[in-house]
Design a protein around this motif. Structure first.
Motif, short mmCIF file in Angstrom:
data_model
loop_
_atom_site.label_atom_id
_atom_site.label_comp_id
_atom_site.label_asym_id
_atom_site.label_seq_id
_atom_site.Cartn_x
_atom_site.Cartn_y
_atom_site.Cartn_z
N ALA A 76 0.83 -1.21 0.00
CA ALA A 76 0.00 0.00 0.00
C ALA A 76 0.86 1.25 0.00
O ALA A 76 0.54 2.25 -0.66
N HIS A 77 1.97 1.21 0.72
CA HIS A 77 2.88 2.36 0.77
C HIS A 77 3.53 2.60 -0.60
O HIS A 77 3.63 3.75 -1.04
N VAL A 78 3.96 1.52 -1.25
CA VAL A 78 4.57 1.66 -2.58
C VAL A 78 3.57 2.26 -3.56
O VAL A 78 3.90 3.17 -4.33
N GLN A 79 2.32 1.77 -3.54
CA GLN A 79 1.32 2.30 -4.46
C GLN A 79 1.04 3.77 -4.17
O GLN A 79 0.89 4.58 -5.09
N GLN B 241 3.12 5.98 -2.94
CA GLN B 241 4.24 6.78 -3.42
C GLN B 241 4.21 6.90 -4.95
O GLN B 241 4.51 7.97 -5.50
N LEU B 242 3.87 5.82 -5.63
CA LEU B 242 3.75 5.87 -7.09
C LEU B 242 2.67 6.86 -7.52
O LEU B 242 2.85 7.65 -8.45
N GLU C 210 -6.73 15.55 -15.57
CA GLU C 210 -6.03 14.71 -16.54
C GLU C 210 -6.13 13.24 -16.13
O GLU C 210 -6.16 12.92 -14.95
N ARG C 211 -6.17 12.38 -17.13
CA ARG C 211 -6.32 10.95 -16.88
C ARG C 211 -4.99 10.36 -16.38
O ARG C 211 -3.94 10.58 -16.97
N ARG C 212 -5.07 9.58 -15.31
CA ARG C 212 -3.89 8.91 -14.79
C ARG C 212 -4.35 7.77 -13.89
O ARG C 212 -5.43 7.82 -13.30
N SER C 213 -3.55 6.76 -13.76
CA SER C 213 -3.89 5.66 -12.87
C SER C 213 -2.63 4.88 -12.53
O SER C 213 -1.68 4.83 -13.32
N VAL C 214 -2.62 4.29 -11.36
CA VAL C 214 -1.54 3.42 -10.90
C VAL C 214 -2.19 2.19 -10.28
O VAL C 214 -3.07 2.30 -9.43
N ARG C 215 -1.77 1.01 -10.72
CA ARG C 215 -2.29 -0.22 -10.15
C ARG C 215 -1.13 -1.15 -9.81
O ARG C 215 -0.23 -1.36 -10.62
N LYS D 30 13.10 7.91 -8.22
CA LYS D 30 12.90 7.93 -6.78
C LYS D 30 12.31 6.62 -6.28
O LYS D 30 12.35 6.33 -5.09
N LEU D 31 11.70 5.85 -7.17
CA LEU D 31 10.97 4.67 -6.75
C LEU D 31 11.63 3.37 -7.16
O LEU D 31 11.19 2.31 -6.78
N SER D 32 12.69 3.45 -7.98
CA SER D 32 13.27 2.23 -8.52
C SER D 32 14.34 1.70 -7.60
O SER D 32 15.29 2.37 -7.26
#
Length: 320
Positions: free
Chosen positions: A31-34, A36-37, A49-54, A310-312
């Motif tokens: 949940a924390h990783v999602q 931050q993404l 604007e359209r955006r999504s992270v799954r 920052k996330l990799s």
């Protein structure tokens, strides 16, 4: 793997636990990783604007077809809207036009719609075209595909899932846009950088940071781990879509180490040329109004990859 098209970007990233290896199983950490993404993606988007992270765990015994999923993500993101078909009739064909042509006609006696697509031939062209038809829930009953020289012709007899042909101009226009977008998504832009390096935690972060800090934007990328080695390719331009500066490429090589080979420009790509440091460009607001800018236009790809570092932490093999 990541694609950019019509100012939109989509990517699929396979993550592992950087300390223990294997998938991340702790629900709180996932949940924390999602979160931050989502913060990174939201930081460079305007309101509405359209955006999504799954974040998804792979189903047991199943493997995601990366390129198929990217087509679905781009289509859902409506990257096809700016696409326009070439409908100039047979004259364009006689003049050996290499643009993408889509013609949709009715076959009333058989109850089909007939879709003709003419474009440059390339690997996976048929796959990309069928992805568009499938995403739009059309059923193909007959098809004929041929190629001659550098050009390819595709003809499809289709119906909607309810058995009806295309009935309105809006339906035909949307299908035309979607077919063109599906073909364009895989067309690479820029100079290809082939990368071979020892795999380690934070390598992708270092790669994207070095490219960003040297003024390079990524138009598409595919990178993964092969044993203890990281292997991949990046297509890069400068931040405004112009040809990459050779000095910037050399600087990236010095910073990253390992083996980075600059390959020729992608086939069919004609780089823009800049005669002055400041280039006037035109962009459009969400309402469609044009505005002039007195500075280079930064692509969505450059914004996306500038924050991805920052996330990799680590990455596993990417397969399609």
């Amino acid at each position: 793997m990541a694609w950019t098209h019509n100012t939109r970007a989509a990517s699929i990233i396979y993550m592992q636990d950087g300390f223990r290896g294997g998938p991340i199983t702790d629900p709180k950490r996932l949940a924390h990783v999602q979160e931050q993404l989502e913060n990174v993606v939201e930081a460079h988007h305007g309101m509405g604007e359209r955006r999504s992270v799954r974040l998804l765990a792979p189903a047991p015994g199943q493997q995601t077809h990366t390129e198929r999923r990217l087509h679905q993500l781009m289509y859902a993101n409506i990257d096809y809207e700016p696409c326009q078909g070439c409908n100039g009739g047979g004259a364009a064909h006689r003049n050996n036009c290499t643009k993408i042509h889509v013609f949709i006609e009715s076959c009333e006696e058989k109850g089909y719609s007939v879709v003709n697509v003419r474009s440059r031939d390339r690997p996976k062209l048929l796959f990309d075209t069928l992805c568009a038809l499938t995403d739009m829930q059309y059923v193909v009953f007959h098809a004929a595909v041929s190629s001659k020289g550098t050009m390819a012709d595709q003809e499809y007899f289709i119906r909607q899932e309810d058995g009806c042909p295309l009935e309105t101009d809006n339906e035909r226009h949307r299908l035309t846009q979607s077919l063109i977008a599906a073909i364009e998504r895989r067309i690479t832009h820029g100079l290809r950088l082939d990368i071979r390096s020892d795999n380690r935690m934070g390598l992708l972060s270092d790669l994207t940071r070095a490219l960003r800090e040297n003024g390079l934007s990524i138009s598409s990328a595919e990178i993964g781990a092969n044993g203890d080695r990281a292997v991949g390719s990046f297509y890069v331009t400068d931040a405004s879509g112009y040809e990459a500066n050779p000095q910037a490429i050399e600087q990236v090589k010095k910073e990253i180490g390992g083996s980075i080979v600059a390959v020729n420009k992608s086939p069919g790509w004609t780089p823009k040329t800049s005669k002055s440091p400041s280039v006037a460009s035109i962009s459009r607001t969400s309402s469609g109004r044009s505005i002039n800018e007195d500075k280079p236009r930064f692509s969505l790809g450059s914004l996306f990859w500038s924050q991805l570092e920052k996330l990799s932490n680590n990455f596993s093999s990417i397969r399609s």
